[in-house]
Enzyme design. Structure first.
Site, PDB file in Angstrom:
ATOM      1  N   HIS A   1       0.839  -1.206   0.000  1.00 13.08           N
ATOM      2  CA  HIS A   1       0.000   0.000   0.000  1.00 13.08           C
ATOM      3  C   HIS A   1       0.873   1.256   0.000  1.00 13.08           C
ATOM      4  O   HIS A   1       0.578   2.229  -0.689  1.00 13.08           O
ATOM      5  CB  HIS A   1      -0.885   0.042   1.252  1.00 13.08           C
ATOM      6  CG  HIS A   1      -1.891  -1.071   1.343  1.00 13.08           C
ATOM      7  ND1 HIS A   1      -1.942  -1.948   2.386  1.00 13.08           N
ATOM      8  CD2 HIS A   1      -2.903  -1.437   0.504  1.00 13.08           C
ATOM      9  CE1 HIS A   1      -2.940  -2.807   2.204  1.00 13.08           C
ATOM     10  NE2 HIS A   1      -3.537  -2.520   1.081  1.00 13.08           N
TER      11      HIS A   1
ATOM     12  N   LYS B   1     -15.497  -7.442   6.606  1.00 17.39           N
ATOM     13  CA  LYS B   1     -14.293  -8.078   7.133  1.00 17.39           C
ATOM     14  C   LYS B   1     -14.214  -7.902   8.644  1.00 17.39           C
ATOM     15  O   LYS B   1     -14.615  -6.864   9.167  1.00 17.39           O
ATOM     16  CB  LYS B   1     -13.053  -7.440   6.503  1.00 17.39           C
ATOM     17  CG  LYS B   1     -12.819  -7.832   5.067  1.00 17.39           C
ATOM     18  CD  LYS B   1     -11.475  -7.293   4.594  1.00 17.39           C
ATOM     19  CE  LYS B   1     -11.219  -7.630   3.144  1.00 17.39           C
ATOM     20  NZ  LYS B   1      -9.949  -7.067   2.656  1.00 17.39           N
TER      21      LYS B   1
HETATM   22  N1  COA Z   1       0.028  -4.218  -2.020  1.00 16.13           N
HETATM   23  C1  COA Z   1      -0.192  -5.185  -1.152  1.00 16.13           C
HETATM   24  N2  COA Z   1      -1.407  -5.632  -0.823  1.00 16.13           N
HETATM   25  C2  COA Z   1      -2.446  -5.036  -1.385  1.00 16.13           C
HETATM   26  C3  COA Z   1      -2.296  -3.993  -2.304  1.00 16.13           C
HETATM   27  C4  COA Z   1      -0.987  -3.587  -2.615  1.00 16.13           C
HETATM   28  N3  COA Z   1      -0.737  -2.622  -3.494  1.00 16.13           N
HETATM   29  N4  COA Z   1      -3.502  -3.613  -2.709  1.00 16.13           N
HETATM   30  C5  COA Z   1      -4.384  -4.382  -2.064  1.00 16.13           C
HETATM   31  N5  COA Z   1      -3.739  -5.247  -1.264  1.00 16.13           N
HETATM   32  C6  COA Z   1      -4.341  -6.310  -0.459  1.00 16.13           C
HETATM   33  C7  COA Z   1      -4.856  -5.844   0.851  1.00 16.13           C
HETATM   34  O1  COA Z   1      -3.891  -5.996   1.847  1.00 16.13           O
HETATM   35  C8  COA Z   1      -6.042  -6.757   1.060  1.00 16.13           C
HETATM   36  O2  COA Z   1      -5.601  -7.955   1.607  1.00 16.13           O
HETATM   37  P1  COA Z   1      -6.563  -8.864   2.488  1.00 16.13           P
HETATM   38  O3  COA Z   1      -7.752  -9.212   1.663  1.00 16.13           O
HETATM   39  O4  COA Z   1      -5.693  -9.987   2.782  1.00 16.13           O
HETATM   40  O5  COA Z   1      -6.934  -8.044   3.694  1.00 16.13           O
HETATM   41  C9  COA Z   1      -6.549  -7.017  -0.348  1.00 16.13           C
HETATM   42  O6  COA Z   1      -5.460  -6.779  -1.177  1.00 16.13           O
HETATM   43  C10 COA Z   1      -7.649  -6.089  -0.789  1.00 16.13           C
HETATM   44  O7  COA Z   1      -7.455  -4.906  -0.099  1.00 16.13           O
HETATM   45  P2  COA Z   1      -7.776  -3.388  -0.389  1.00 16.13           P
HETATM   46  O8  COA Z   1      -6.982  -2.832  -1.468  1.00 16.13           O
HETATM   47  O9  COA Z   1      -7.662  -2.699   0.913  1.00 16.13           O
HETATM   48  O10 COA Z   1      -9.175  -3.405  -0.911  1.00 16.13           O
HETATM   49  P3  COA Z   1     -10.404  -3.914  -0.200  1.00 16.13           P
HETATM   50  O11 COA Z   1     -10.923  -4.947  -1.130  1.00 16.13           O
HETATM   51  O12 COA Z   1     -10.202  -4.278   1.204  1.00 16.13           O
HETATM   52  O13 COA Z   1     -11.207  -2.562  -0.191  1.00 16.13           O
HETATM   53  C11 COA Z   1     -12.812  -1.022  -0.966  1.00 16.13           C
HETATM   54  C12 COA Z   1     -11.981  -2.250  -1.235  1.00 16.13           C
HETATM   55  C13 COA Z   1     -12.804  -0.610   0.481  1.00 16.13           C
HETATM   56  C14 COA Z   1     -12.222   0.085  -1.805  1.00 16.13           C
HETATM   57  C15 COA Z   1     -14.226  -1.395  -1.452  1.00 16.13           C
HETATM   58  O14 COA Z   1     -14.671  -2.520  -0.742  1.00 16.13           O
HETATM   59  C16 COA Z   1     -15.205  -0.272  -1.287  1.00 16.13           C
HETATM   60  O15 COA Z   1     -15.217   0.639  -2.068  1.00 16.13           O
HETATM   61  N6  COA Z   1     -16.026  -0.309  -0.227  1.00 16.13           N
HETATM   62  C17 COA Z   1     -17.025   0.711   0.079  1.00 16.13           C
HETATM   63  C18 COA Z   1     -18.431   0.206  -0.150  1.00 16.13           C
HETATM   64  C19 COA Z   1     -18.773   0.221  -1.610  1.00 16.13           C
HETATM   65  O16 COA Z   1     -18.791   1.239  -2.268  1.00 16.13           O
HETATM   66  N7  COA Z   1     -19.127  -0.964  -2.127  1.00 16.13           N
HETATM   67  C20 COA Z   1     -19.502  -1.142  -3.501  1.00 16.13           C
HETATM   68  C21 COA Z   1     -18.316  -1.422  -4.354  1.00 16.13           C
HETATM   69  S1  COA Z   1     -18.782  -1.687  -6.035  1.00 16.13           S
END
Ligand code: COA
Length: 162
Positions: free
Chosen positions: A17, A41
């Site tokens: 990140h 989560k």
């Molecule tokens: N390097 C390392 N790891 C990474 C990374 C990077 N560049 N980018 C993502 N990851 C990992 C994270 O650690 C996470 O790991 P985990 O699943 O083991 O915890 C995973 O990839 C996904 O993480 P993240 O990038 O934080 O995305 P997310 O899927 O948790 O979050 C949101 C996505 C919060 C942006 C999305 O769910 C959202 O917009 N939520 C709001 C509600 C909404 O609008 N919903 C409708 C969506 S259409």
């Protein structure tokens, strides 16, 4: 001025990140990191803890980087705050399918939704917050996966849970 938004759960923030934050900071005039409270989560870190870990790191990169939390739809956050573009990282093909689905759904919800995908440093391609937590829980070495403040925070979490 282009104001970019980097949203995620950041439970916790990893070197992957951080790499994206640094890249976005050099590409855009203004950057905000948005931490999702996350209804689906089970977070290890509270929203306050996740934001504080990120704030400690971003203040060293650029004190003007904002860190906010949100518990609404991403498109709502964007509309209310007039962010121009969302930043997401693509680590592997598997990310692509998930990201495409999210991007297209967000655009269905708001036709003005725009997202830019950044390619992370190859050192971080296999990184994820869940893997970091699992390794730390089993006393593995996470020193090359997360910044020092996160490493300390994870250790304290697991010590306090014993
Ligand atoms: N390097 C390392 N790891 C990474 C990374 C990077 N560049 N980018 C993502 N990851 C990992 C994270 O650690 C996470 O790991 P985990 O699943 O083991 O915890 C995973 O990839 C996904 O993480 P993240 O990038 O934080 O995305 P997310 O899927 O948790 O979050 C949101 C996505 C919060 C942006 C999305 O769910 C959202 O917009 N939520 C709001 C509600 C909404 O609008 N919903 C409708 C969506 S259409």
């Amino acid at each position: 001025m282009i104001h970019a938004l980097y949203p995620g759960t950041f439970d916790p923030i990893t070197n992957g990140h951080l790499d994206l934050i640094e890249r976005s900071n050099s590409l855009f005039e203004k950057l905000t990191v948005a931490v999702a409270e996350n209804i689906n989560k089970n977070s290890l870190f509270s929203i306050k803890e996740r934001m504080s870990l990120i704030n400690n790191l971003t203040s060293e990169i650029n004190p003007d980087i904002n860190v906010v939390s949100f518990n609404c739809l991403l498109v709502e956050l964007i509309t209310e705050n007039h962010y121009n573009v969302v930043i997401r990282g693509l680590r592997a093909i598997s990310d692509f399918e998930y990201e495409m689905q999210m991007a297209l759904m967000n655009r269905k919800l708001n036709p003005e939704y725009e997202v830019i995908f950044l390619m992370p440093n190859e050192k971080n391609l296999y990184l994820s917050s869940s893997l970091v937590k699992e390794i730390a829980k089993l006393n593995g070495d996470i020193s090359e996966l997360v910044p020092d403040n996160v490493q300390r925070a994870i250790k304290n979490k697991f010590l306090s849970k014993d």
